[in-house]
Design an enzyme around this catalytic site. Structure first.
Site, short mmCIF file in Angstrom:
data_model
loop_
_atom_site.label_atom_id
_atom_site.label_comp_id
_atom_site.label_asym_id
_atom_site.label_seq_id
_atom_site.Cartn_x
_atom_site.Cartn_y
_atom_site.Cartn_z
N LYS A 84 34.16 40.07 5.98
CA LYS A 84 34.03 38.61 6.09
C LYS A 84 32.79 38.25 6.90
CE LYS A 84 35.18 38.17 10.60
NZ LYS A 84 34.25 37.70 11.64
N ASP A 131 42.20 37.89 13.07
CA ASP A 131 41.51 37.73 11.78
C ASP A 131 42.29 38.32 10.60
OD1 ASP A 131 39.34 36.51 12.91
OD2 ASP A 131 38.03 38.27 12.83
O1 C5P Z 1 42.98 39.52 17.76
P1 C5P Z 1 41.96 40.59 17.95
O2 C5P Z 1 42.55 41.87 18.45
O3 C5P Z 1 41.08 40.77 16.75
O4 C5P Z 1 41.00 40.04 19.08
C1 C5P Z 1 40.20 40.88 19.86
C2 C5P Z 1 39.88 40.19 21.15
O5 C5P Z 1 39.03 39.07 20.91
C3 C5P Z 1 41.08 39.63 21.89
O6 C5P Z 1 41.64 40.59 22.73
C4 C5P Z 1 40.48 38.49 22.68
O7 C5P Z 1 39.85 38.98 23.84
C5 C5P Z 1 39.37 38.00 21.76
N1 C5P Z 1 39.79 36.84 20.94
C6 C5P Z 1 39.92 35.60 21.56
N2 C5P Z 1 40.30 34.53 20.82
C7 C5P Z 1 40.52 34.65 19.47
C8 C5P Z 1 40.38 35.89 18.83
C9 C5P Z 1 40.01 36.97 19.61
O8 C5P Z 1 39.70 35.46 22.76
N3 C5P Z 1 40.88 33.58 18.79
#
Ligand code: C5P
Length: 281
Positions: free
Chosen positions: A11, A134
C-alpha cells in the site's frame, strides 16, 4: 485443495494526517490508503506442524506478523489444523509499504479459504486489527479512507487508475520511533486537505493531486533521514509528484502516465537500489 496461494499487495498513503494521540499511545489518523501492484506471494498448505518459511532475511517465527496471524486465528477458533506458511517477499520490509500487514491479511484470507472456515470480512476484521493498525485495510484492498487508528475504513471504489514509481533508499525505519519523533515537533505541522485531495483523486486531476499530497510523518522521517528528502528531490527532477509512504522510508512518485512512469523509473534505478514501476489496484 491442499494449498492456497494469494498475492499480498503493498500500500501507499496518498495522505496521512495525524489528528491526535490516544491514551494508549496510538495516534488518531486520517489517511487515504491505496493498494498498488507490488506483491509478496503467500502460500498456506496443510502440514504436520505449524511452520513459516520467509525469504528476505526476515524472522521465521512469531516475530513475523504472517505467522502471528495464523497462530491468532488458530487460537481464537480453537482449530486443531497445522499450516505451513510460505512468504516470498518482493515488498521491502520496514519501508512504509505495509508489507508485513499485507502478508498477515493474506494468511488470514488463505487459511479461511483452505480450511473452509467460512469467516466473513467483518469477522476477520477484529483479528486483523489486533495484529496491526494497517491489517484491516489489507483485508479490504482497493482504496479507502482510513480513520481512527487506521481501522475505521470507508471504501473508495471507482477511482481512476494511476501510474506510480515507488523507491526505497535501502534503509529500514521503525514506525514507533517516527511517531515518537513526530510528537516532539513544535509547533505541530498544519492540517492536511484530505477532502480536496479526495476530490482531485476522483477527478483524475494529476497536477491538483500532486499539489495536495501530504504526509505528516515526513516531518519526522525527513529530519532523521535526509536521504529520504534527497530521494524526493530526485523523483521531482524525474517529473514525478513525490510523497513518502507511511512512516517511510519509501517514497512514491505520481506520474502523468505509464510512459512517464517507465522513463522516471529507469532514471531513478541508476541512482537508487530499490525502484518499482507500479499502478494502483
Ligand atoms: O499497529 P502497528 O503494530 O502496525 O503499529 C506499529 C506502531 O506504530 C505502534 O506500536 C505505534 O507506536 C505506532 N502507531 C501509532 N498510531 C497508529 C498506528 C501505529 O502510534 N495509528
Amino acid at each position: 485443495m491442499s494449498s492456497c496461494t494469494l498475492l499480498a499487495a503493498a500500500k501507499i498513503n496518498w495522505s496521512l494526517d495525524v489528528l491526535g494521540r490516544r491514551a494508549d499511545g496510538y495516534h488518531l489518523l486520517k489517511m487515504i490508503m491505496q493498494r498498488i501492484s507490488l506483491f509478496d506471494t503467500v502460500t498456506v498448505s496443510i502440514g504436520a506442524v505449524d511452520a513459516l518459511s520467509c525469504d528476505g532475511n526476515l524472522p521465521q517465527d512469531e516475530r513475523n506478523l504472517a505467522f502471528r496471524a495464523w497462530l491468532l486465528l488458530k487460537k481464537e477458533l480453537g482449530l486443531k489444523d497445522c499450516l505451513q506458511i510460505k512468504v516470498e517477499k518482493q515488498i521491502p520490509a520496514a519501508a512504509g509499504l505495509g508489507g508485513g500487514s499485507a502478508d498477515a491479511a493474506a494468511v488470514l484470507l488463505a487459511a479461511n479459504r483452505l480450511l473452509k472456515l467460512g469467516l466473513k470480512g467483518e469477522e476477520l476484521a477484529p483479528l486483523a486489527l489486533s495484529l496491526g493498525a494497517d491489517v484491516p485495510f489489507c483485508l479490504l484492498g482497493g482504496a479507502a479512507l482510513a480513520e481512527g487508528i487506521g481501522e475505521i475504513l470507508t471504501p473508495l471504489p471507482g477511482l481512476p487508475a494511476y501510474h506510480l514509481v515507488v523507491a526505497n533508499p535501502g534503509i529500514g525505519v521503525s514506525t514507533p520511533e517516527i511517531f515518537r519523533a513526530f510528537d516532539a515537533i513544535q509547533p505541530p505541522p498544519p492540517p492536511i486537505d484530505t477532502e480536496g485531495l479526495l476530490k482531485a483523486l476522483k477527478a483524475g486531476d494529476i497536477p491538483a493531486i500532486g499539489g495536495l499530497l501530504a504526509n505528516h510523518l515526513e516531518w519526522a522521517t525527513l529530519k532523521k533521514y535526509p536521504v529520504v528528502a534527497k530521494l524526493k528531490e530526485d523523483m521531482s527532477a524525474a517529473g514525478l509528484y513525490p510523497l513518502m509512504s507511511g512512516s517511510g522510508a519509501s517514497v512514491f512518485g505520481l506520474a502523468v502516465g505509464a510512459e512517464e512512469a517507465e522513463a522516471a523509473a529507469e532514471r531513478l534505478a541508476a541512482a537508487w537500489p530499490l525502484v518499482y514501476q507500479v499502478h494502483t489496484l
